[in-house]
Design an enzyme around this catalytic site. Structure first.
Site, PDB file in Angstrom:
ATOM      1  N   CYS A  26       0.821  -1.330  -0.139  1.00 42.43           N
ATOM      2  CA  CYS A  26       0.061  -0.128  -0.106  1.00 42.43           C
ATOM      3  C   CYS A  26       0.875   1.166   0.005  1.00 42.43           C
ATOM      4  CB  CYS A  26      -0.850   0.059   1.391  1.00 42.43           C
ATOM      5  SG  CYS A  26      -2.128  -1.458   1.245  1.00 42.43           S
ATOM      6  N   ASN A  34      -9.853  -0.717  -2.526  1.00 41.90           N
ATOM      7  CA  ASN A  34      -8.478  -0.443  -2.118  1.00 41.90           C
ATOM      8  C   ASN A  34      -7.521  -0.996  -3.213  1.00 41.90           C
ATOM      9  OD1 ASN A  34      -5.853  -0.726  -1.331  1.00 41.90           O
ATOM     10  ND2 ASN A  34      -6.367  -1.322   0.738  1.00 41.90           N
ATOM     11  N   HIS A  87      -3.807   7.048   1.081  1.00 44.74           N
ATOM     12  CA  HIS A  87      -4.079   5.740   0.433  1.00 44.74           C
ATOM     13  C   HIS A  87      -5.219   5.258   0.908  1.00 44.74           C
ATOM     14  CE1 HIS A  87      -4.006   1.480  -0.299  1.00 44.74           C
ATOM     15  NE2 HIS A  87      -3.751   1.382   0.858  1.00 44.74           N
TER      16      HIS A  87
HETATM   17  O1  UT7 Z   1      -4.467  -1.148   2.579  1.00 45.02           O
HETATM   18  C1  UT7 Z   1      -3.834  -1.456   3.842  1.00 45.02           C
HETATM   19  C2  UT7 Z   1      -4.082  -2.549   4.442  1.00 45.02           C
HETATM   20  N1  UT7 Z   1      -5.487  -2.850   5.095  1.00 45.02           N
HETATM   21  C3  UT7 Z   1      -6.112  -2.232   5.785  1.00 45.02           C
HETATM   22  O2  UT7 Z   1      -5.814  -1.078   6.181  1.00 45.02           O
HETATM   23  C4  UT7 Z   1      -7.370  -2.926   6.553  1.00 45.02           C
HETATM   24  C5  UT7 Z   1      -7.659  -2.503   7.751  1.00 45.02           C
HETATM   25  N2  UT7 Z   1      -8.785  -3.313   8.481  1.00 45.02           N
HETATM   26  C6  UT7 Z   1     -10.011  -3.186   8.128  1.00 45.02           C
HETATM   27  O3  UT7 Z   1     -10.360  -2.274   7.107  1.00 45.02           O
HETATM   28  C7  UT7 Z   1     -11.063  -3.632   8.715  1.00 45.02           C
HETATM   29  O4  UT7 Z   1     -10.594  -4.355   9.988  1.00 45.02           O
HETATM   30  C8  UT7 Z   1     -11.717  -4.669   7.868  1.00 45.02           C
HETATM   31  C9  UT7 Z   1     -12.729  -3.899   6.978  1.00 45.02           C
HETATM   32  C10 UT7 Z   1     -11.081  -5.472   7.263  1.00 45.02           C
HETATM   33  C11 UT7 Z   1     -12.639  -5.702   8.903  1.00 45.02           C
HETATM   34  O5  UT7 Z   1     -13.451  -4.756   9.727  1.00 45.02           O
HETATM   35  P1  UT7 Z   1     -13.582  -4.844  11.065  1.00 45.02           P
HETATM   36  O6  UT7 Z   1     -14.775  -4.063  11.844  1.00 45.02           O
HETATM   37  O7  UT7 Z   1     -12.418  -5.041  11.723  1.00 45.02           O
HETATM   38  O8  UT7 Z   1     -14.159  -6.598  11.344  1.00 45.02           O
HETATM   39  P2  UT7 Z   1     -13.692  -7.902  11.877  1.00 45.02           P
HETATM   40  O9  UT7 Z   1     -12.462  -8.478  11.054  1.00 45.02           O
HETATM   41  O10 UT7 Z   1     -13.469  -7.480  13.515  1.00 45.02           O
HETATM   42  O11 UT7 Z   1     -14.944  -8.907  11.966  1.00 45.02           O
HETATM   43  C12 UT7 Z   1     -15.935  -8.536  12.266  1.00 45.02           C
HETATM   44  C13 UT7 Z   1     -17.097  -9.808  11.914  1.00 45.02           C
HETATM   45  C14 UT7 Z   1     -16.297 -11.275  12.208  1.00 45.02           C
HETATM   46  O12 UT7 Z   1     -17.566 -11.933  12.455  1.00 45.02           O
HETATM   47  P3  UT7 Z   1     -17.641 -12.408  14.104  1.00 45.02           P
HETATM   48  O13 UT7 Z   1     -16.356 -13.213  14.404  1.00 45.02           O
HETATM   49  O14 UT7 Z   1     -18.106 -11.212  14.717  1.00 45.02           O
HETATM   50  O15 UT7 Z   1     -18.839 -13.232  14.062  1.00 45.02           O
HETATM   51  C15 UT7 Z   1     -15.883 -11.457  10.827  1.00 45.02           C
HETATM   52  O16 UT7 Z   1     -15.996 -12.874  10.254  1.00 45.02           O
HETATM   53  O17 UT7 Z   1     -17.438  -9.524  10.506  1.00 45.02           O
HETATM   54  C16 UT7 Z   1     -17.211 -10.666  10.053  1.00 45.02           C
HETATM   55  N3  UT7 Z   1     -16.908 -10.579   8.514  1.00 45.02           N
HETATM   56  C17 UT7 Z   1     -17.725 -10.280   7.628  1.00 45.02           C
HETATM   57  N4  UT7 Z   1     -18.981 -10.237   7.616  1.00 45.02           N
HETATM   58  C18 UT7 Z   1     -19.542  -9.876   6.369  1.00 45.02           C
HETATM   59  C19 UT7 Z   1     -15.576 -10.392   8.158  1.00 45.02           C
HETATM   60  N5  UT7 Z   1     -15.474  -9.967   6.818  1.00 45.02           N
HETATM   61  C20 UT7 Z   1     -16.683  -9.921   6.428  1.00 45.02           C
HETATM   62  C21 UT7 Z   1     -17.621  -9.739   5.186  1.00 45.02           C
HETATM   63  N6  UT7 Z   1     -18.947  -9.707   5.366  1.00 45.02           N
HETATM   64  N7  UT7 Z   1     -16.878  -9.270   4.169  1.00 45.02           N
END
Ligand code: UT7
Length: 346
Positions: free
Chosen positions: A113, A303, A273
């Protein structure tokens, strides 16, 4: 002598994939994706006809034309991507070949990134050349797990390319004022694609012990089991990346401003970014910036990693939101971890 952006272009594939399209492939929802990331849709490259290099070429053509030069005038290439056409050689030489450029240097940068800001910084140090082409391009769609297992990663990323031509300038009121590059490899595995690679960590010690010397050496690198176990896709601890990003983005932006005796109020346009709209909003709030001082387009493209900053910068330029002399800040954070900023007078 400073370097200035003399031409800029971007290219995104025609195929639009909305959150609703992804819902047909995995257990996700438009609501989840928009709420957590801000993304509404993204572009995916044509499966066989478009690659990271060909998209880079399309963006480069526009940047070169806008700089008022031809591909034969380019005397150095810096190409940033994490999704190259080949494991090797890099995309730089593929672009050099496709654009029939002279036998110039072609350097590949792989800082994910932060790739574009790293590439811009390298080009800035190399400005003894007259026309440096800096490209950020990604074809993520070929390397994502579109099943429910990979949904936390796959919904975020999109394909596209951006490019700039960097030229030397003696104008004291224009050009790149400073660049700032950082890394912390402590968390390298938090956002990574491990395979194929030379680490062999996917084999258990028992498996390794049973291998005859050299007999299965190739399988350390790529094997049927690796693919069957889906070990060939990127993995990410999203919340861990998020937490680090919201600290490092403001830090590296402030570093750029302080180095040049500016404050956030002096920024005409911050182009972060496009990792996650929530991260950009957090950074905006932390620095006390108005809406018109920060540009986001993740809603349309997802992204696009090394391509996200040049695509956004090009849109800002095309919309007339920046004019000559305006203070523009570019900032990135991502896998590595690596993070970086560049402050420039447009
Ligand atoms: O480019 C640079 C690198 N990347 C980043 O900067 C990414 C930084 N992080 C993020 O943007 C966020 O952490 C994400 C968007 C990736 C994830 O959001 P979050 O609010 O941190 O969610 P989480 O990973 O804590 O997951 C929450 C829940 C989980 O379910 P449970 O365990 O609470 O039942 C996941 O399994 O959301 C679930 N989940 C989804 N649900 C529906 C994860 N991905 C998805 C999805 N659709 N696509």
């Amino acid at each position: 002598m400073r370097s200035k952006i003399a031409g800029i272009g971007y290219y995104v594939p025609k195929n639009v994939y909305t959150n609703f399209d992804l819902m047909k492939m995995m257990d996700t929802s438009d609501e989840w994706i928009q709420e957590r990331t801000g993304i509404v849709e993204r572009r995916y490259a044509h499966t066989t006809e478009e690659t990271t290099a060909t998209m880079g070429v399309e963006a480069a053509k526009i940047a070169i034309e806008r700089a008022g030069i031809t591909p034969q005038d380019i005397d150095f290439i810096v190409f940033a991507t994490l999704s190259p056409d080949y494991y090797f050689p890099g995309c730089g030489v593929l672009l050099q070949r496709a654009m029939k450029m002279k036998e110039i240097g072609a350097l590949d940068v792989r800082n994910q990134c932060s790739g574009f800001v790293y590439a811009l910084s390298v080009a800035d140090q190399f400005i003894k050349y007259k026309n440096i082409l800096v490209v950020g391009s990604e074809k993520h769609s070929f390397g994502l797990d579109f099943s429910t297992r990979g949904r936390n990663v796959s919904v975020i990323f999109g394909d596209g390319a951006g490019a700039v031509v960097l030229q030397p300038t003696e104008d004291p009121n224009r050009g790149i004022l400073s660049t700032h590059l950082h890394s912390d490899g402590e968390s390298a595995e938090i956002l990574a694609m491990y395979n194929p690679g030379t680490h062999a960590n996917h084999w258990s010690s028992t498996e390794l012990a049973t291998f005859k010397k050299d007999a299965k050496m190739g399988e350390y690198f790529m094997s049927h089991e690796m693919i069957d176990n889906c070990q060939n896709f990127p993995t990410m601890d999203g919340p861990a990346v998020f937490k680090k990003a919201v600290v490092k983005f403001p830090e590296v932006i402030m570093e750029a401003l302080k180095t040049n005796n500016y404050t956030p109020a002096d920024i005409k346009m911050l182009i972060p970014h496009q990792a996650n709209l929530r991260i950009s909003q957090f950074v905006q709030q932390k620095l006390g910036l108005r809406d018109d001082q920060v540009y986001n387009n993740i809603q349309k493209y997802g992204n696009t990693t090394a391509a996200s900053i040049p695509i956004a910068l090009c849109e800002v330029y095309e919309a007339g939101k920046i004019k000559e002399g305006d203070l523009v800040c570019l900032a990135a954070f991502g896998s590595g971890f690596t993070w970086a900023s560049a402050l420039l007078r447009w």
